[in-house]
Design a protein around this motif. Structure first.
Motif, PDB file in Angstrom:
ATOM      1  N   ASP A 141       0.844  -1.204   0.000  1.00  0.00           N
ATOM      2  CA  ASP A 141       0.000   0.000   0.000  1.00  0.00           C
ATOM      3  C   ASP A 141       0.874   1.247   0.000  1.00  0.00           C
ATOM      4  N   ALA A 142       1.959   1.228   0.795  1.00  0.00           N
ATOM      5  CA  ALA A 142       2.854   2.375   0.856  1.00  0.00           C
ATOM      6  C   ALA A 142       3.570   2.569  -0.481  1.00  0.00           C
ATOM      7  N   VAL A 143       3.983   1.473  -1.124  1.00  0.00           N
ATOM      8  CA  VAL A 143       4.633   1.567  -2.427  1.00  0.00           C
ATOM      9  C   VAL A 143       3.683   2.145  -3.456  1.00  0.00           C
ATOM     10  N   ASN A 144       2.456   1.669  -3.473  1.00  0.00           N
ATOM     11  CA  ASN A 144       1.471   2.177  -4.434  1.00  0.00           C
ATOM     12  C   ASN A 144       1.172   3.654  -4.193  1.00  0.00           C
ATOM     13  N   GLU A 145       1.119   4.066  -2.921  1.00  0.00           N
ATOM     14  CA  GLU A 145       0.873   5.478  -2.618  1.00  0.00           C
ATOM     15  C   GLU A 145       2.027   6.333  -3.096  1.00  0.00           C
ATOM     16  N   LEU A 146       3.270   5.858  -2.917  1.00  0.00           N
ATOM     17  CA  LEU A 146       4.434   6.608  -3.399  1.00  0.00           C
ATOM     18  C   LEU A 146       4.422   6.696  -4.917  1.00  0.00           C
ATOM     19  N   ARG A 147       4.034   5.627  -5.583  1.00  0.00           N
ATOM     20  CA  ARG A 147       3.955   5.662  -7.040  1.00  0.00           C
ATOM     21  C   ARG A 147       2.890   6.673  -7.497  1.00  0.00           C
ATOM     22  N   ARG A 148       1.763   6.705  -6.785  1.00  0.00           N
ATOM     23  CA  ARG A 148       0.687   7.611  -7.139  1.00  0.00           C
ATOM     24  C   ARG A 148       1.122   9.064  -6.953  1.00  0.00           C
ATOM     25  N   LEU A 149       1.897   9.342  -5.839  1.00  0.00           N
ATOM     26  CA  LEU A 149       2.348  10.696  -5.584  1.00  0.00           C
ATOM     27  C   LEU A 149       3.456  11.130  -6.532  1.00  0.00           C
ATOM     28  N   GLY A 150       4.276  10.176  -6.940  1.00  0.00           N
ATOM     29  CA  GLY A 150       5.442  10.494  -7.748  1.00  0.00           C
ATOM     30  C   GLY A 150       5.120  10.714  -9.139  1.00  0.00           C
TER      31      GLY A 150
END
Length: 130
Positions: free
Chosen positions: A121-130
């Motif tokens: 979930d944290a990886v996906n959130e970082l991808r979404r923000l980046g």
């Protein structure tokens, strides 16, 4: 003969400085403190083993000041120049350290690090923000 008297006096003062802890237990602590103020240090002995040292507040302050003062070694100009030349010679003959070279092999690095738990979930959130 004078040296022998000095040694005997010194030995007598040293022996007198030892105070058995039983004196303190018997209520003579005030007397021992008065001795410390009048004559100097006392070494408290328990079971014939020195345990602690009693000193006056003035002696303690003096020792603390001496212990905290900076130590400066006064050298002649010639000695200081020789010291600087010696350090310069050492620095010329010693190469700087070289950082170790490491082969960037992904498999070796992953084997060294071991498995890592990843919060998807944290990886996906970082991808979404980046």
């Amino acid at each position: 003969m004078l040296d022998m008297k000095y040694d005997v006096d010194t030995a007598a003062k040293l022996l007198y400085a030892f105070v058995p802890i039983s004196r303190l237990n018997k209520g003579e602590a005030g007397k021992v403190i008065d001795e410390v103020k009048a004559e100097g240090i006392r070494v408290i002995v328990k079971n014939n083993v020195p345990e602690c040292v009693m000193v006056s507040v003035e002696d303690y302050d003096r020792m603390a000041k001496l212990a905290s003062r900076p130590v400066r070694i006064i050298q002649s100009k010639e000695a200081e120049e020789k010291r600087k030349a010696f350090i310069k010679r050492i620095r010329q003959n010693v190469p700087p350290p070289i950082p170790p070279k490491r082969k960037l092999d992904r498999k070796l690095i992953m084997d060294e690090i071991g498995p890592i738990d990843v919060d998807e979930d944290a990886v996906n959130e970082l991808r979404r923000l980046g």
